[in-house]
Motif scaffolding. Structure first.
Motif, PDB file in Angstrom:
ATOM      1  N   THR A  70       0.823  38.214 -30.820  1.00  0.00           N
ATOM      2  CA  THR A  70       0.056  39.290 -31.450  1.00  0.00           C
ATOM      3  C   THR A  70      -0.328  40.319 -30.397  1.00  0.00           C
ATOM      4  O   THR A  70      -0.862  39.962 -29.346  1.00  0.00           O
ATOM      5  CB  THR A  70      -1.231  38.753 -32.106  1.00  0.00           C
ATOM      6  OG1 THR A  70      -0.885  37.739 -33.053  1.00  0.00           O
ATOM      7  CG2 THR A  70      -1.978  39.866 -32.832  1.00  0.00           C
ATOM      8  N   SER A 102      -0.881  44.818 -34.291  1.00  0.00           N
ATOM      9  CA  SER A 102      -2.085  44.977 -35.113  1.00  0.00           C
ATOM     10  C   SER A 102      -2.804  46.255 -34.724  1.00  0.00           C
ATOM     11  O   SER A 102      -3.100  46.475 -33.545  1.00  0.00           O
ATOM     12  CB  SER A 102      -3.008  43.766 -34.919  1.00  0.00           C
ATOM     13  OG  SER A 102      -4.236  43.956 -35.590  1.00  0.00           O
ATOM     14  N   ILE A 107      -0.724  45.786 -40.002  1.00  0.00           N
ATOM     15  CA  ILE A 107       0.135  45.018 -39.114  1.00  0.00           C
ATOM     16  C   ILE A 107       1.575  45.474 -39.278  1.00  0.00           C
ATOM     17  O   ILE A 107       1.967  45.982 -40.332  1.00  0.00           O
ATOM     18  CB  ILE A 107       0.048  43.492 -39.361  1.00  0.00           C
ATOM     19  CG1 ILE A 107       0.507  43.141 -40.785  1.00  0.00           C
ATOM     20  CG2 ILE A 107      -1.355  42.978 -39.080  1.00  0.00           C
ATOM     21  CD1 ILE A 107       0.672  41.653 -41.005  1.00  0.00           C
TER      22      ILE A 107
END
Length: 251
Positions: A70, A102, A107
């Motif tokens: 992420t 993100s 996203i």
């Protein structure tokens, strides 16, 4: 994906310095990492010991696991910056990677199949990088819902990590293609996928031709030529719609 019911999220910070010191990055790439990544973390690391999927290793591919990463982004980032960042991350990390970018409440997912460099087996060669659009609560459910369902573990192959990751990559590619064909459709047969790629390429070329002619129309001063150009736009638009219909029918 349903991973949270099987594994504990690692949320392990990936230091930017790791990319500066060990990844082969240029000044532009380093600037993008510094300027636009707030925090990067290893969310999950899937290996044969953490999930019931076997490694796939041969002379061309080395799929011992899958990394779920992420990257929390800063405001002001552009599509070009995203493309720079995703290539750096895919190239730098050894395993196949699912990157979740993100930004605020949105996203964007990025995937890329990799193979070993035939000259230097410690390096990888990137295939085509695929990415979704930004996903948020306002996106069409006709695209987002089937896409998210396709990523659930029950819909992914557990034969080995190559097949597992390939299923994810095909889902992301199908999402990317919705901009062109207007529907979410995963095609797993290689021959049919190549036919679809060819049709999508034709559609994109036709779209570009239409855009060029529309620009020419705005600059044209002669009425007769404007008419001719408008007729050409109509013809190309019909051709494009026929191509899209062929893609949706799988022809």
């Amino acid at each position: 994906m349903g991973l949270e019911s099987r594994l504990t999220s690692l949320n392990k910070k990936l230091d930017k310095k790791m990319f500066y010191d060990f990844a082969d990055i240029n000044k532009k790439e380093k600037t993008a990492i510094t300027k636009y990544i707030e925090r990067m973390e290893l969310t999950y690391l899937l290996t044969p010991t953490t999930i019931n999927i076997q490694a796939f290793i041969n002379e061309e591919y080395h799929y011992e696991g899958v990394m779920i990463v992420t990257a929390h982004l800063k405001d002001g980032i552009t599509e070009t910056d995203i493309r720079v960042l995703e290539e750096v991350i895919h190239r730098a990390l050894p395993h196949p990677v699912v990157i979740t970018f993100s930004l605020q409440n949105k996203i964007l997912l990025s995937t890329c199949m990799k193979r070993l460099n035939k000259v230097n087996k410690t390096n990888v060669v990137l295939g085509t990088i695929h990415q979704t659009n930004w996903i948020d609560g306002e996106m069409s459910n006709s695209v987002v819902t089937p896409f998210l369902q396709s990523l659930q573990l029950i819909h992914l192959s557990f034969i080995n990590f190559y097949e597992f990751y390939k299923d994810i990559d095909m889902a992301v590619e199908a999402f990317q293609n919705t901009d062109t064909i207007g529907a979410f459709k995963i095609i797993k047969e290689d021959e049919e996928r190549e036919e679809q790629k060819s049709l999508i390429h034709q559609i994109q070329e036709t779209e570009q031709s239409i855009a060029r002619i529309k620009t020419a129309i705005k600059k044209e001063t002669q009425f007769n030529k404007k008419v001719e150009l408008n007729i050409k736009v109509q013809e190309l638009t019909r051709d494009m719609e026929n191509l899209k219909n062929n893609v949706s029918k799988g022809e």
